[in-house]
Design an enzyme around this catalytic site. Structure first.
Site, PDB file in Angstrom:
ATOM      1  N   THR A  45      43.394 -74.827  57.852  1.00  0.00           N
ATOM      2  CA  THR A  45      43.770 -75.941  58.619  1.00  0.00           C
ATOM      3  C   THR A  45      42.893 -76.142  59.772  1.00  0.00           C
ATOM      4  O   THR A  45      42.602 -77.279  60.266  1.00  0.00           O
ATOM      5  CB  THR A  45      45.164 -75.706  59.240  1.00  0.00           C
ATOM      6  OG1 THR A  45      46.171 -75.444  58.150  1.00  0.00           O
ATOM      7  CG2 THR A  45      45.506 -77.029  60.016  1.00  0.00           C
ATOM      8  N   TYR A 133      45.761 -63.305  52.277  1.00  0.00           N
ATOM      9  CA  TYR A 133      46.221 -64.660  52.109  1.00  0.00           C
ATOM     10  C   TYR A 133      46.430 -64.851  50.649  1.00  0.00           C
ATOM     11  O   TYR A 133      45.128 -64.794  49.864  1.00  0.00           O
ATOM     12  CB  TYR A 133      45.219 -65.492  52.863  1.00  0.00           C
ATOM     13  CG  TYR A 133      45.335 -66.745  52.813  1.00  0.00           C
ATOM     14  CD1 TYR A 133      46.500 -67.527  52.386  1.00  0.00           C
ATOM     15  CD2 TYR A 133      44.387 -67.824  53.589  1.00  0.00           C
ATOM     16  CE1 TYR A 133      46.860 -68.884  52.355  1.00  0.00           C
ATOM     17  CE2 TYR A 133      44.607 -69.214  53.623  1.00  0.00           C
ATOM     18  CZ  TYR A 133      45.962 -69.605  53.079  1.00  0.00           C
ATOM     19  OH  TYR A 133      46.000 -71.083  53.206  1.00  0.00           O
ATOM     20  N   LYS A 161      50.471 -63.789  53.575  1.00  0.00           N
ATOM     21  CA  LYS A 161      50.670 -65.062  53.547  1.00  0.00           C
ATOM     22  C   LYS A 161      50.981 -65.687  52.481  1.00  0.00           C
ATOM     23  O   LYS A 161      49.871 -65.388  51.509  1.00  0.00           O
ATOM     24  CB  LYS A 161      49.817 -66.021  54.374  1.00  0.00           C
ATOM     25  CG  LYS A 161      50.080 -67.432  54.492  1.00  0.00           C
ATOM     26  CD  LYS A 161      48.722 -68.173  55.025  1.00  0.00           C
ATOM     27  CE  LYS A 161      49.175 -69.638  55.063  1.00  0.00           C
ATOM     28  NZ  LYS A 161      48.303 -70.709  55.770  1.00  0.00           N
ATOM     29  N   ILE A 204      53.518 -69.206  58.386  1.00  0.00           N
ATOM     30  CA  ILE A 204      52.253 -69.636  59.066  1.00  0.00           C
ATOM     31  C   ILE A 204      52.100 -71.251  58.386  1.00  0.00           C
ATOM     32  O   ILE A 204      51.898 -71.357  57.084  1.00  0.00           O
ATOM     33  CB  ILE A 204      50.861 -68.957  58.329  1.00  0.00           C
ATOM     34  CG1 ILE A 204      50.880 -67.493  59.046  1.00  0.00           C
ATOM     35  CG2 ILE A 204      49.634 -69.572  58.882  1.00  0.00           C
ATOM     36  CD1 ILE A 204      49.882 -66.541  58.653  1.00  0.00           C
TER      37      ILE A 204
END
Length: 291
Positions: A45, A133, A161, A204
């Site tokens: 992001t 991730y 995540k 998240i």
């Protein structure tokens, strides 16, 4: 350690194209004021791939200062598809970083044995705990529940995540037999409520730039066993998330943040292009319903 909502901050740009550090600081305080448990700097992001090393360092510096003032967790994204350069980036993390969000190696598709070896090598060198991730639709590498448990057994791996594009069998298996000290954070905003229902500890979530307090309340509701309240709130927030992801992330979020007067421009860096005005307006209308 990873309970609650962690907001992966956008990187705002000013009219000259430079990183607007004052806006980064304001967004960081705003997220924590509204109930975020922590911040993530330099995630997807945050357009990390489009920032140069000096810009990345300045963003981390601002976020670390805010998190130190607010006693909040700062997670920094560390991306790489080879182990040596990723380990070097981890060793160079400055003071104030609490955890590192490390992507499963992308493009190379090293197989699950290679993924385990990669994270075990990184965990031995990292000064901070790692958050895996797992985002196979970006990396091209599947990672099953058994492999995540194997990685999570290392004391320097704090969690994952989980962004597999939905609630798959591995998510169910992982949360049905979760390692102690290994947290699962939702990474697909639309699916965070069902993942929390299965036992995830938080998320998240880029969508949590908006309605941050509601997302935090969603975590609390599921953990308190308020299934009816959590289900209704989760459906509402899923509609918000869907509206904010109708164009590549973070283009819609930046458009709405700019429309709200929170960042100086809606600009993104190529190869991203700004979301069209109609898309931003539609998402902004949904956001306003949450005010």
């Amino acid at each position: 350690m990873l309970r609650g909502i962690h907001v992966p901050l956008v990187t705002p740009f000013d009219a000259s194209g430079e990183v607007a550090l004052d806006a980064v600081e304001k967004l960081a305080h705003r997220a924590l004021d509204e109930g975020a448990a922590g911040l993530v700097a330099l995630g997807t992001t945050g357009e990390v791939a489009a920032l140069d090393p000096a810009e990345r360092a300045r963003v981390i510096e601002v976020c670390a200062r805010v998190c130190a003032e607010r006693q909040a967790l700062l997670t920094v994204g560390v991306t790489g598809n080879d182990t040596r350069s990723t380990a070097r980036a981890l060793r160079e993390l400055p003071e104030g970083v609490g955890t590192a969000l490390v992507t499963v190696p992308y493009f190379l598709r090293p197989g699950e044995r290679g993924v385990v070896a990669h994270f075990e090598a990184l965990a031995e060198e990292s000064p901070v705990p790692l958050v895996v991730y797992h985002i196979p639709y970006r990396t091209g590498q599947a990672v099953g529940a058994a492999t995540l448990r194997e990685i999570g057994a290392h004391p320097m791996v704090a969690g994952v995540k989980y962004a597999a594009g939905g609630i798959d069998q591995d998510a169910v298996d992982l949360l049905a037999d979760l390692l102690e000290g290994f947290d699962v954070l939702g990474g697909d905003d639309v699916f965070v409520s069902p993942l929390l229902a299965l036992g995830a500890s938080g998320g998240i979530l880029a969508s949590a730039h908006f309605a941050t307090r509601s997302f935090a309340e969603l975590v609390d509701a599921w953990q308190a066993g308020d299934a009816a309240g959590a289900r209704a709130l989760g459906h509402r927030l899923a509609r918000l998330s869907a509206a904010l992801f109708t164009a590549p992330n973070p283009t819609v979020i930046k458009g709405v943040l700019h429309a709200e007067g929170l960042i100086p421009t809606p600009d993104v860096r190529l190869p991203l292009v700004p979301a069209d005005p109609e898309t931003v307006a539609a998402a902004h209308a949904v956001v306003r319903q949450e005010h």
